[in-house]
Design a protein around this motif. Structure first.
Motif, short mmCIF file in Angstrom:
data_model
loop_
_atom_site.label_atom_id
_atom_site.label_comp_id
_atom_site.label_asym_id
_atom_site.label_seq_id
_atom_site.Cartn_x
_atom_site.Cartn_y
_atom_site.Cartn_z
N VAL A 42 0.86 -1.18 0.00
CA VAL A 42 0.00 0.00 0.00
C VAL A 42 0.89 1.23 0.00
N LYS A 43 0.67 2.12 -0.98
CA LYS A 43 1.40 3.39 -1.04
C LYS A 43 0.42 4.50 -0.69
N ILE A 44 0.70 5.18 0.42
CA ILE A 44 -0.17 6.28 0.85
C ILE A 44 0.48 7.58 0.43
N ILE A 45 -0.22 8.32 -0.42
CA ILE A 45 0.31 9.53 -1.04
C ILE A 45 -0.32 10.75 -0.38
N PHE A 46 0.51 11.51 0.34
CA PHE A 46 0.07 12.76 0.95
C PHE A 46 0.41 13.88 -0.04
N GLN A 47 -0.60 14.45 -0.64
CA GLN A 47 -0.41 15.36 -1.77
C GLN A 47 -0.61 16.82 -1.41
N PRO A 48 0.28 17.70 -1.84
CA PRO A 48 0.09 19.14 -1.62
C PRO A 48 -0.81 19.76 -2.70
N ALA A 49 -1.29 20.95 -2.41
CA ALA A 49 -1.80 21.90 -3.42
C ALA A 49 -2.97 21.43 -4.26
N GLU A 50 -3.90 20.68 -3.69
CA GLU A 50 -5.07 20.30 -4.49
C GLU A 50 -5.91 21.53 -4.85
N GLU A 51 -6.01 22.48 -3.92
CA GLU A 51 -6.82 23.66 -4.16
C GLU A 51 -6.21 24.56 -5.24
N GLY A 52 -5.01 24.31 -5.61
CA GLY A 52 -4.34 25.08 -6.64
C GLY A 52 -2.93 25.44 -6.19
N PRO A 53 -2.01 25.43 -7.14
CA PRO A 53 -2.18 25.19 -8.58
C PRO A 53 -2.24 23.72 -8.98
N GLY A 54 -2.23 22.81 -8.02
CA GLY A 54 -2.34 21.39 -8.34
C GLY A 54 -1.08 20.63 -8.03
N GLY A 55 -1.17 19.68 -7.09
CA GLY A 55 0.00 18.91 -6.70
C GLY A 55 0.04 17.51 -7.25
N ALA A 56 -1.08 17.00 -7.77
CA ALA A 56 -1.12 15.62 -8.26
C ALA A 56 -0.19 15.42 -9.45
N GLY B 148 7.29 10.46 -10.07
CA GLY B 148 7.39 9.01 -10.04
C GLY B 148 6.69 8.31 -8.89
N VAL B 149 5.69 8.96 -8.25
CA VAL B 149 5.07 8.33 -7.08
C VAL B 149 4.26 7.08 -7.44
N LEU B 150 3.92 6.92 -8.71
CA LEU B 150 3.18 5.72 -9.12
C LEU B 150 4.10 4.60 -9.59
N LYS B 151 5.40 4.82 -9.48
CA LYS B 151 6.39 3.84 -9.94
C LYS B 151 7.19 3.28 -8.75
N ASN B 152 7.87 2.18 -9.01
CA ASN B 152 8.85 1.61 -8.06
C ASN B 152 8.33 1.44 -6.63
N TYR C 179 -8.10 21.20 -14.35
CA TYR C 179 -8.13 19.78 -14.01
C TYR C 179 -9.07 19.04 -14.97
N PRO C 180 -8.72 17.83 -15.38
CA PRO C 180 -9.66 17.00 -16.15
C PRO C 180 -10.74 16.44 -15.24
N PRO C 181 -11.79 15.82 -15.80
CA PRO C 181 -12.83 15.24 -14.95
C PRO C 181 -12.33 14.03 -14.18
N VAL C 182 -12.94 13.78 -13.02
CA VAL C 182 -12.63 12.61 -12.21
C VAL C 182 -13.49 11.46 -12.71
N MET D 182 -7.34 14.73 -8.19
CA MET D 182 -7.30 13.27 -8.13
C MET D 182 -7.48 12.71 -9.54
N SER D 183 -8.09 13.51 -10.41
CA SER D 183 -8.34 13.09 -11.79
C SER D 183 -7.06 12.68 -12.50
N TYR D 184 -5.94 13.33 -12.19
CA TYR D 184 -4.68 12.98 -12.85
C TYR D 184 -4.22 11.57 -12.46
N PHE D 185 -4.41 11.20 -11.20
CA PHE D 185 -4.07 9.83 -10.79
C PHE D 185 -4.95 8.82 -11.52
#
Length: 406
Positions: A141-155, A162-166, A309-312, A348-351
């Protein structure tokens, strides 16, 4: 007078395992500490330090300073298996808090007015529980604590880092505490959950002059008014009536005196839609309308159009996983809200563009406790009973996804 949130409604915790029910007071303490020290996007230093402190104390492997303040915690199960990502956002909003509570924001002009302090807390509680129960799941399980969702966007920058790799993440889940739903409910659906977010700024350049001599001018306000009205025809006449979309002009500024025709007018707005097929369409149509009206009126324009942001879009298989878990945590069928959608946006749409996954809403409103103000309101707060429910949802998703049946 400073007040505190009333005692928790333990009825809503009845479906939670004992260890998570016992963790509830700690979750409340963590959340209130985070609430007191809110930080804006990419400036979540204190938040990141708090998360890191906990992860170190629990012996959980983690990486820090990803996309400035982001953190990824990695928790391995008792044997190899799939990799499930869990995402939580950390940032607050530039809002002055009006709640009179003991844990009120201590940072002037900044407030957790969207529940991200709760998201971070739920992710921490999940990490704590999983680290102590590695024997109950396989894989990672990889728990991703992400900054800046409200803008300009941290995802996006976290994905680029590379958070989705390795190891490679096979699926993603995330939740949003949702004051549009009452406590004890879960909003989950396959397909589009949240809308694409596009923004525009446009300056109309006319020719100013005396209010009594309009024939000598090009009235930027008249041009802008025609544009505002015409933009509404995009949804009314260019979008499939079975689809949902919104074009909103949120501001229009021009002129300073009642007897002067304004030389220029500036407007800003936003566009929302669910169907990815409309990517690029609204920007082109907006400019076509502005250009045509300006040409007809003898004005010019400067347009900046941004795809934010694209749609979720939820994967049907992972959404069904979340729904089946929700049925074991909340009272059914009334506790499951299958057609819960919003024109609000989320990065979250980017993930979910990269890996199949599901983003869902966890009801957090309790009108009886005066905890039902909308998101981004200066009196926003939520029933903290939802914290334990969120941990239980995530843990059960991990146990079900990271099992021999997958």
């Amino acid at each position: 007078m400073v007040s505190t949130v009333p005692a928790l409604n333990t009825d809503n915790l009845s479906q939670l395992r004992l260890e998570i029910r016992n963790l509830q007071p700690q979750l409340v303490e963590w959340r209130r500490r985070l609430h007191q020290r809110p930080e804006l996007g990419f400036k979540e230093q204190l938040t990141a330090e708090f998360i890191t402190e906990k992860l170190k104390a629990w012996g959980i492997e983690h990486q820090t300073e990803i996309a400035k303040t982001g953190i990824v915690a990695t928790i391995e199960g008792h044997q190899p298996g799939p990799v499930l990502g869990i995402r939580a956002d950390m940032d607050a909003l530039p809002i002055q808090e009006e709640n009179q509570v003991s844990y009120k924001s201590q940072h002037d002009g900044i407030m957790h007015a969207c529940g991200h302090d709760g998201h971070t807390t739920i992710a921490l509680g999940t990490a704590y529980y999983l680290a102590n129960h590695r024997q109950d799941f396989q894989g990672i399980v990889k728990i991703i604590f992400q900054p800046a969702e409200e803008g300009p966007g941290g995802a996006k920058p976290m994905i680029e880092a590379g958070v989705l790799k390795n190891p490679d993440v096979d699926a993603m889940i995330g939740l949003h505490l949702w004051n549009n739903l009452k406590l004890g409910t879960v909003g989950v659906r396959s397909g589009a959950l949240m809308a694409a977010v596009e923004l525009f700024e446009c300056t109309i350049q006319g020719k100013g002059g005396h209010g009594a001599m309009p024939n000598q001018t090009v009235d930027s306000i008249v041009v802008a008014a025609q544009i505002v009205n015409a933009l509404q025809t995009i949804v009314a006449r260019n979008v499939d009536p079975l689809e949902s979309a919104v074009v909103t002009v949120g501001s229009l500024h021009a002129g300073h005196a009642n007897n002067v025709i304004a030389d220029s007018a500036k407007m800003t707005g936003t566009v929302r839609y669910f169907n990815p097929k409309y990517a690029g369409f609204f920007g082109k149509r907006t400019e076509d309308i502005i250009a045509g009206i300006c040409q007809g009126q003898g004005a010019s324009y400067d347009l900046n159009y941004y795809s934010f942001y694209p749609p979720v879009i939820n994967d049907s298989r992972i959404a069904e996983l979340v729904r089946s878990v929700a049925e074991t945590v909340v009272e059914t069928p009334v506790g499951i809200v299958p057609e819960c959608q919003t024109m609000g946006g989320e990065d979250m749409s980017y993930f979910l563009q990269e890996v199949p996954g599901c983003y869902f809403f966890l009801g957090s409103a309790n009108a009886e406790k005066d905890l039902a103000y909308p998101h981004h309101h200066p009196r926003f707060d939520f029933d903290e009973t939802a914290l334990g429910m969120g941990v239980e949802m995530f843990v059960r998703c991990v146990e079900k996804y990271c099992s021999k049946q997958q």
